[in-house]
Design a protein around this motif. Structure first.
Motif, PDB file in Angstrom:
ATOM      1  N   GLN A  41       0.839  -1.194   0.000  1.00  0.00           N
ATOM      2  CA  GLN A  41       0.000   0.000   0.000  1.00  0.00           C
ATOM      3  C   GLN A  41       0.877   1.248   0.000  1.00  0.00           C
ATOM      4  OE1 GLN A  41      -3.387   0.184  -0.190  1.00  0.00           O
ATOM      5  NE2 GLN A  41      -3.194   2.380  -0.261  1.00  0.00           N
ATOM      6  N   GLU A  42       0.567   2.189  -0.860  1.00  0.00           N
ATOM      7  CA  GLU A  42       1.334   3.428  -0.946  1.00  0.00           C
ATOM      8  C   GLU A  42       0.984   4.339   0.239  1.00  0.00           C
ATOM      9  OE1 GLU A  42       1.529   7.356  -3.820  1.00  0.00           O
ATOM     10  OE2 GLU A  42       0.904   5.449  -4.667  1.00  0.00           O
ATOM     11  N   VAL A  43       1.979   4.979   0.801  1.00  0.00           N
ATOM     12  CA  VAL A  43       1.768   5.904   1.911  1.00  0.00           C
ATOM     13  C   VAL A  43       1.381   7.268   1.345  1.00  0.00           C
ATOM     14  CG1 VAL A  43       2.829   7.050   3.894  1.00  0.00           C
ATOM     15  CG2 VAL A  43       3.448   4.697   3.339  1.00  0.00           C
ATOM     16  N   THR A  44       0.258   7.791   1.797  1.00  0.00           N
ATOM     17  CA  THR A  44      -0.199   9.116   1.367  1.00  0.00           C
ATOM     18  C   THR A  44      -0.592   9.918   2.601  1.00  0.00           C
ATOM     19  OG1 THR A  44      -2.462   8.319   1.063  1.00  0.00           O
ATOM     20  CG2 THR A  44      -1.052   8.313  -0.876  1.00  0.00           C
ATOM     21  N   PHE A  45      -0.522  11.236   2.469  1.00  0.00           N
ATOM     22  CA  PHE A  45      -0.909  12.119   3.562  1.00  0.00           C
ATOM     23  C   PHE A  45      -2.210  12.815   3.195  1.00  0.00           C
ATOM     24  CE2 PHE A  45      -1.165  16.324   5.449  1.00  0.00           C
ATOM     25  CZ  PHE A  45      -1.034  16.017   6.795  1.00  0.00           C
ATOM     26  N   THR A  46      -3.087  12.928   4.180  1.00  0.00           N
ATOM     27  CA  THR A  46      -4.308  13.706   4.019  1.00  0.00           C
ATOM     28  C   THR A  46      -4.563  14.471   5.313  1.00  0.00           C
ATOM     29  OG1 THR A  46      -6.700  13.616   3.663  1.00  0.00           O
ATOM     30  CG2 THR A  46      -5.683  11.683   4.649  1.00  0.00           C
ATOM     31  N   TRP A  47      -5.050  15.670   5.174  1.00  0.00           N
ATOM     32  CA  TRP A  47      -5.355  16.470   6.359  1.00  0.00           C
ATOM     33  C   TRP A  47      -6.496  15.852   7.158  1.00  0.00           C
ATOM     34  CZ3 TRP A  47      -2.110  19.740   8.325  1.00  0.00           C
ATOM     35  CH2 TRP A  47      -1.170  20.335   7.491  1.00  0.00           C
ATOM     36  N   TRP A  48      -7.364  15.085   6.492  1.00  0.00           N
ATOM     37  CA  TRP A  48      -8.460  14.427   7.200  1.00  0.00           C
ATOM     38  C   TRP A  48      -7.915  13.430   8.220  1.00  0.00           C
ATOM     39  CZ3 TRP A  48     -12.706  16.795   7.470  1.00  0.00           C
ATOM     40  CH2 TRP A  48     -13.208  17.509   6.398  1.00  0.00           C
ATOM     41  N   GLY A  49      -6.777  12.825   7.936  1.00  0.00           N
ATOM     42  CA  GLY A  49      -6.153  11.921   8.898  1.00  0.00           C
ATOM     43  C   GLY A  49      -5.729  12.663  10.152  1.00  0.00           C
ATOM     44  N   LEU A  50      -5.194  13.860   9.983  1.00  0.00           N
ATOM     45  CA  LEU A  50      -4.799  14.682  11.122  1.00  0.00           C
ATOM     46  C   LEU A  50      -6.023  15.103  11.933  1.00  0.00           C
ATOM     47  CD1 LEU A  50      -2.412  16.065  12.556  1.00  0.00           C
ATOM     48  CD2 LEU A  50      -2.816  18.042  11.103  1.00  0.00           C
ATOM     49  N   VAL A  51      -7.072  15.521  11.240  1.00  0.00           N
ATOM     50  CA  VAL A  51      -8.313  15.905  11.921  1.00  0.00           C
ATOM     51  C   VAL A  51      -8.886  14.713  12.678  1.00  0.00           C
ATOM     52  CG1 VAL A  51     -10.711  16.647  11.536  1.00  0.00           C
ATOM     53  CG2 VAL A  51      -8.843  17.760  10.305  1.00  0.00           C
ATOM     54  N   SER A  52      -8.861  13.556  12.038  1.00  0.00           N
ATOM     55  CA  SER A  52      -9.357  12.343  12.682  1.00  0.00           C
ATOM     56  C   SER A  52      -8.582  12.042  13.956  1.00  0.00           C
ATOM     57  CB  SER A  52      -9.244  11.165  11.708  1.00  0.00           C
ATOM     58  OG  SER A  52      -9.620   9.969  12.324  1.00  0.00           O
ATOM     59  N   GLY A  53      -7.267  12.174  13.918  1.00  0.00           N
ATOM     60  CA  GLY A  53      -6.438  11.944  15.094  1.00  0.00           C
ATOM     61  C   GLY A  53      -6.729  12.924  16.207  1.00  0.00           C
TER      62      GLY A  53
END
Length: 141
Positions: A41-53
Motif C-alpha cells: 500500500q502506498e503511503v499518502t498524507f491527508t489532512w483528514w487523517g490529522l483531523v481524525s487523530g
C-alpha cells in the motif's frame, strides 16, 4: 477489544492515567498501521487523517476514563451509540453520501442508538446494588 484489558486487575492495580493508556493504544495503532506498507500500500498524507487523530485521541482517553468509572458495559454502549451518530453525521450530512432512503437511514440510526443506550441504562451497577439490597432484606425477614 482494547477495552477489556483496561478493566482488568493488572491495569487497575497500577492506576495508569487514561491519557497514558491512550498513548499506548495510539502507539500500537501507529506501529501496526505500517504493516500495510509491507503489503504494497502506498503511503499518502491527508489532512483528514490529522483531523481524525485530533478527535480520536481525546475521545479514546475519555473512553478509557468512562470504562474505569462507569464500567465496561455502560461505557461501551454509550461510546458505540456516539460513534454511530458521529459517523452518520459525517457520512450523510458532511460528505453527503447517498442513502437509498433518508427517512429509513435516520430511523435506523435512531433505533441503533436507542438500543445501545437502552443496553447501557439497563446494565447499570445501581440496579445490581438495589437487587442485592432487596435480596439481603428478603433473607433477613
Amino acid at each position: 477489544s482494547f477495552a477489556v484489558p483496561i478493566k482488568g486487575e493488572a491495569a487497575n492495580s497500577v492506576d495508569i492515567d487514561p491519557l497514558v493508556m491512550q498513548s499506548y493504544k495510539s502507539l500500537m495503532c501507529f506501529l501496526t498501521s505500517w504493516l500495510v506498507v509491507l503489503l504494497g500500500q502506498e503511503v499518502t498524507f491527508t489532512w483528514w487523517g490529522l483531523v481524525s487523530g485530533l478527535f480520536w485521541v481525546p475521545g479514546g482517553a475519555f473512553n478509557i476514563f468512562a470504562i474505569r468509572n462507569a464500567g465496561l458495559a455502560i461505557s461501551q454502549g454509550i461510546v458505540a451509540s456516539s460513534i454511530v451518530m458521529v459517523s452518520f453525521i459525517w457520512g450523510n450530512i458532511i460528505f453527503a453520501e447517498p442513502a437509498k432512503s433518508q427517512m429509513a437511514a435516520y430511523t435506523a440510526v435512531w433505533l441503533i442508538m436507542a438500543g445501545l443506550y437502552g443496553m447501557s441504562y439497563y446494565s447499570t451497577a445501581q440496579q445490581a446494588v438495589n437487587e442485592e439490597i432487596t435480596n439481603a432484606s428478603d433473607h433477613g425477614n
